[in-house]
Design an enzyme around this catalytic site. Sequence first.
Site, mmCIF file in Angstrom:
data_model
loop_
_atom_site.group_PDB
_atom_site.id
_atom_site.type_symbol
_atom_site.label_atom_id
_atom_site.label_comp_id
_atom_site.label_asym_id
_atom_site.label_seq_id
_atom_site.Cartn_x
_atom_site.Cartn_y
_atom_site.Cartn_z
ATOM 1 N N GLU A 262 0.844 -1.196 0.000
ATOM 2 C CA GLU A 262 0.000 0.000 0.000
ATOM 3 C C GLU A 262 0.876 1.242 0.000
ATOM 4 O O GLU A 262 1.867 1.315 0.725
ATOM 5 C CB GLU A 262 -0.894 0.083 1.254
ATOM 6 C CG GLU A 262 -2.076 -0.834 1.311
ATOM 7 C CD GLU A 262 -2.912 -0.584 2.575
ATOM 8 O OE1 GLU A 262 -2.825 0.529 3.164
ATOM 9 O OE2 GLU A 262 -3.630 -1.504 2.987
ATOM 10 N N LYS A 319 -15.651 4.965 4.853
ATOM 11 C CA LYS A 319 -14.498 4.728 5.709
ATOM 12 C C LYS A 319 -14.525 5.706 6.874
ATOM 13 O O LYS A 319 -14.785 6.904 6.700
ATOM 14 C CB LYS A 319 -13.191 4.885 4.926
ATOM 15 C CG LYS A 319 -12.977 3.830 3.853
ATOM 16 C CD LYS A 319 -11.535 3.764 3.403
ATOM 17 C CE LYS A 319 -10.659 3.150 4.474
ATOM 18 N NZ LYS A 319 -9.277 2.947 4.011
ATOM 19 N N GLU A 325 -9.198 9.844 4.760
ATOM 20 C CA GLU A 325 -9.447 8.408 4.637
ATOM 21 C C GLU A 325 -10.451 8.088 3.531
ATOM 22 O O GLU A 325 -10.429 7.004 2.966
ATOM 23 C CB GLU A 325 -9.943 7.831 5.969
ATOM 24 C CG GLU A 325 -8.867 7.660 7.012
ATOM 25 C CD GLU A 325 -7.821 6.643 6.607
ATOM 26 O OE1 GLU A 325 -8.195 5.563 6.103
ATOM 27 O OE2 GLU A 325 -6.623 6.919 6.780
#
Length: 468
Positions: A262, A319, A325
């Site tokens: 990620e 989220k 986010e």
Amino acid sequence: MATLLYSISLVLLPLFSLADGGSIGVNYGRIGGDLPSAFKVTNLLKSQGINRVRVYDTDPAVLKSLSGTGIKVTVNLPNELLYAASRKQSFAYGWIRRNVVAYYPHTQIEAIAVGNEVFVDPKNTTGFLIPAIKNIHQALVKYKLDSLIKLSSPVALSALQNSYPSSAGSFRPELIEPVFKPMFEFLRETGSFLMVNAYPFFAYESNSDVISLDYSLFKENPGVVDPNNGLRYFNLFDAQIDAVFAAMTALKYDDIPLVVSETGWPSKGDDNEVGASVENAAAYNGNLIKRVLTGGGTPLRPKANLTVFLFALFNENKKPGPESERNYGLFYPNMEKVYNIPFTVEGLKDFSGEISPVSGGNVVRDLTPVKRGGNGSGQTWCVAKDVGKDKLQSGLDYACGEGGADCRAIQPGATCYDPDTLQAHASFAFNSYYQKMRRAAGACDFDGAAYVVTELPRIGNCEFSTGY
């Protein structure tokens, strides 16, 4: 001189081939109430030339939609299933049968992420990780998939005790014996890799007073020198990854590859989330893609081409947490791009993003302290930007030909031949021409392929000329 130019072109161009670069994938999260169907998402991936995807579960609709596409898939055993997978081999057998065997090989599952950032999981699942990995592996063995599908577990950078300078990278002591050593032994035995989630955005947001935005976004900057080994870093991403490599080396596991599972940059954030913007997200992800696909590793591991998964495919409106986010997506839920960046080598041809001047295989090492031009020396040097092989080769040919630069030192076997990369050789030739022209205005341009620095560049063991 014609022979010289031919030999440079012949030797360097294949080594700088875009086809020899790393690989870009995306993380396909689904914590959103307005996301398109799995079938539409698969078509989107294909249309963008994205050939790797990581999902956070094993949703049947997603795995079926990817069948027959040739897109390589990393699936996830969620943290909440680690306890069951660690305690019962029968559970692991059933999970692999239902979620992997049922789809493979038509859906090209290439890896399984066992858990995700378990060290920061509030439910304290760390103790279940190693037994779960071993049981899942045994299930792969049962179905004769152990040589075809790799296992790993993504770790956050918070697993590091030290990350600065990069050479001092080390893991948290309490995790070394119970987790990291047995995991690294498993990764080594099975030929797998460590998965790392790395976010330069977090470091910049928390330290924007000392970390420059250009350094964080792969833009042109003077770089940061590691005081322990003299390596100069031109972007925060490389520095973070090398901190992990250094931590692995300290435990004598420097032979294990690394995949960035990620990384990303938000296009929007709360008022106190410094740096979250569309412009910065486009710069970070676009320049990272260029950095990865054009090849080369990090200063500490210059030959390690990286596989990098961008976070995330979509903005996900459900989220929790700060505004950022919900705004890491490369695409809106209607499948329109949040910003226009390429995902393939072909797309890079029209990409005008600016990235740091030296990265990957072109390792810059400061062997001795030198004065800055602003501290009274008045000296400047000329080095190459990372602008693509065609422009660099054109500039190199001009400098060593019509420009009359002394390029003997970058011929095979000569003192400045190593590192044998186009950007390193171009830097030497550009500076030779620049010094020959007595640092005249415009002498360090080469059609935008070069720029002036105020610190003495040293590439490998090669010391640059300071004037004629």
